[in-house]
Write a protein that holds these residues in place. Structure first.
Motif, mmCIF file in Angstrom:
data_model
loop_
_atom_site.group_PDB
_atom_site.id
_atom_site.type_symbol
_atom_site.label_atom_id
_atom_site.label_comp_id
_atom_site.label_asym_id
_atom_site.label_seq_id
_atom_site.Cartn_x
_atom_site.Cartn_y
_atom_site.Cartn_z
ATOM 1 N N VAL A 284 24.709 0.902 2.989
ATOM 2 C CA VAL A 284 26.140 1.428 3.504
ATOM 3 C C VAL A 284 26.491 0.217 4.615
ATOM 4 N N VAL A 285 25.685 0.319 5.598
ATOM 5 C CA VAL A 285 26.095 -0.794 6.812
ATOM 6 C C VAL A 285 25.097 -1.720 7.357
ATOM 7 N N GLY A 286 24.028 -1.750 6.491
ATOM 8 C CA GLY A 286 22.720 -2.555 6.553
ATOM 9 C C GLY A 286 22.157 -2.467 7.643
ATOM 10 N N ALA A 287 20.853 -3.523 7.850
ATOM 11 C CA ALA A 287 20.021 -2.979 8.727
ATOM 12 C C ALA A 287 20.361 -3.263 10.303
ATOM 13 N N ALA B 136 18.148 4.530 21.579
ATOM 14 C CA ALA B 136 19.105 3.365 20.942
ATOM 15 C C ALA B 136 17.907 2.290 20.647
ATOM 16 N N TYR B 137 17.133 1.915 21.339
ATOM 17 C CA TYR B 137 16.225 0.980 20.630
ATOM 18 C C TYR B 137 15.133 1.317 19.851
ATOM 19 N N PHE B 138 14.699 2.743 19.747
ATOM 20 C CA PHE B 138 14.195 3.471 18.651
ATOM 21 C C PHE B 138 14.838 2.951 17.144
ATOM 22 N N GLY B 139 16.130 3.348 17.430
ATOM 23 C CA GLY B 139 16.711 2.954 16.105
ATOM 24 C C GLY B 139 17.108 1.887 15.746
ATOM 25 N N ASP B 140 17.111 0.949 16.488
ATOM 26 C CA ASP B 140 16.961 -0.394 16.299
ATOM 27 C C ASP B 140 15.580 -1.100 15.684
ATOM 28 N N ALA B 141 14.744 -0.336 16.118
ATOM 29 C CA ALA B 141 13.122 -0.701 15.706
ATOM 30 C C ALA B 141 12.954 -0.316 14.293
ATOM 31 N N THR B 142 13.377 0.939 14.194
ATOM 32 C CA THR B 142 13.124 1.483 12.658
ATOM 33 C C THR B 142 14.113 0.690 11.653
ATOM 34 N N SER B 143 15.408 0.396 11.975
ATOM 35 C CA SER B 143 16.283 -0.067 11.196
ATOM 36 C C SER B 143 16.135 -1.711 10.922
ATOM 37 N N HIS B 144 15.474 -2.174 11.904
ATOM 38 C CA HIS B 144 15.314 -3.653 11.548
ATOM 39 C C HIS B 144 13.798 -3.724 10.643
ATOM 40 N N ALA C 239 24.303 1.324 15.298
ATOM 41 C CA ALA C 239 25.514 1.524 15.839
ATOM 42 C C ALA C 239 26.094 2.609 15.033
ATOM 43 N N LEU C 240 26.065 2.951 13.757
ATOM 44 C CA LEU C 240 26.624 4.193 13.213
ATOM 45 C C LEU C 240 25.962 5.107 13.600
ATOM 46 N N LEU C 241 24.695 5.108 14.293
ATOM 47 C CA LEU C 241 24.108 6.399 14.860
ATOM 48 C C LEU C 241 24.930 6.513 16.539
ATOM 49 N N ILE C 242 24.922 5.632 16.947
ATOM 50 C CA ILE C 242 25.377 5.809 18.450
ATOM 51 C C ILE C 242 26.914 5.819 18.686
ATOM 52 N N VAL C 243 27.571 5.023 18.042
ATOM 53 C CA VAL C 243 28.847 4.969 18.484
ATOM 54 C C VAL C 243 29.653 6.090 18.151
ATOM 55 N N PRO C 244 29.490 6.746 16.926
ATOM 56 C CA PRO C 244 30.226 8.261 16.672
ATOM 57 C C PRO C 244 29.680 9.138 17.877
ATOM 58 N N ALA C 245 28.519 9.189 17.967
ATOM 59 C CA ALA C 245 28.031 10.177 18.991
ATOM 60 C C ALA C 245 28.572 10.126 20.338
ATOM 61 N N ALA C 246 28.402 8.829 20.983
ATOM 62 C CA ALA C 246 29.291 8.250 22.079
ATOM 63 C C ALA C 246 30.375 8.729 22.252
#
Length: 267
Positions: free
Chosen positions: A186-189, A33-41, A194-201
């Motif tokens: 689509v959803v912004g940085a 999750a943090y990996f995705g945050d770092a890349t998207s930010h 969240a778009l990666l994690i919430v549907p998968a969870a």
């Protein structure tokens, strides 16, 4: 049909969901999750770079997302304490990006569109880029699916099977950078992770196989896209956050359904 802004928005959200569903499953399985945050930010820093050099914003965000994902992957491979490192990288990249944009002379930028998305303003060129990127990610993950699963389950097992966990990590890194680039509109940085994690969870609560979870996550992301767009149109709410809110509601409903099913099956 593509002259209708709502149709383009729905197609854009569906395209992102096609990539975010299976990739988000790996993000959940690998606790990235943090990996995705770092890349998207870091995408905001890419926006500043693109505006400063006169490049297309898509090119800047893709390059910086790739650089950040590669950096994080390299640090992870060297055994760094990733929680702290990723926290520093994620928020520093976002801060530097916002500061850099403010220093650009004569450039007026609506940062809220990059932070929270502007899916209702998706054009034909944006739509083509989103679907090309999403299909590239989907094909890449399908091609490496079994190897990625084995490496995710146990890297030692993957090595004994003749696989290279580092290469599979690189595949995920590349896929994540592409998804960040295509989902920014689509959803912004701030909401890509969240778009990666919430549907998968949400899909994990009911799925019995990895493939079922990936498909379920994709379908949930698509439903959240349509639900969020409907909420945005009828109640004039911001579209990007509305999509994530719809995904969160689906997560809560499916979690409750899973709890009910477990209660019924228990002796």
């Amino acid at each position: 049909m593509l002259d209708d802004f709502l149709t383009r928005a729905a197609l854009a959200g569906t395209g992102v969901a096609v990539a975010a569903g299976p990739l988000g499953s790996f993000v959940v399985w690998r606790r990235m999750a943090y990996f995705g945050d770092a890349t998207s930010h870091a995408a905001i820093l890419g926006v500043a770079l693109a505006l400063a050099l006169g490049l297309p914003v898509i090119a800047g965000t893709t390059l910086v997302a790739l650089a950040m994902a590669g950096t994080v992957s390299a640090l992870a491979g060297r055994g760094w304490a990733m929680d702290t490192t990723l926290g520093v990288l994620a928020h520093s990249a976002l801060a530097f990006g916002l500061v850099a944009v403010s220093f650009l002379p004569g450039v007026r930028v609506d940062l809220s569109a990059f932070l929270f998305g502007d899916i209702l303003a998706v054009g034909r060129a944006d739509l083509a880029f989103i679907w090309l990127g999403a299909l590239a990610v989907a094909v890449l993950l399908a091609w490496r699916w079994q190897a990625l699963l084995t490496s995710t389950l146990n890297e030692d097992l993957a090595c004994s099977a003749g696989l290279h966990p580092g290469r599979e990590r690189l595949v995920l890194t590349l896929s994540l950078a592409i998804v960040v680039a295509v989902a920014l509109k689509v959803v912004g940085a701030l909401l890509i992770a969240a778009l990666l994690i919430v549907p998968a969870a949400a899909a994990r609560s009911l799925a019995r196989t990895p493939e079922a979870m990936a498909i379920g996550a994709t379908l949930i992301a698509i439903l959240a896209t349509f639900g969020g767009l409907g909420l945005s149109i009828t109640h004039d709410t911001p579209a990007g956050p509305s999509i994530i809110a719809a995904a969160a509601v689906l997560f809560a409903l499916l979690l409750a359904l899973s709890a009910v099913r477990r209660g019924q099956l228990s002796p």
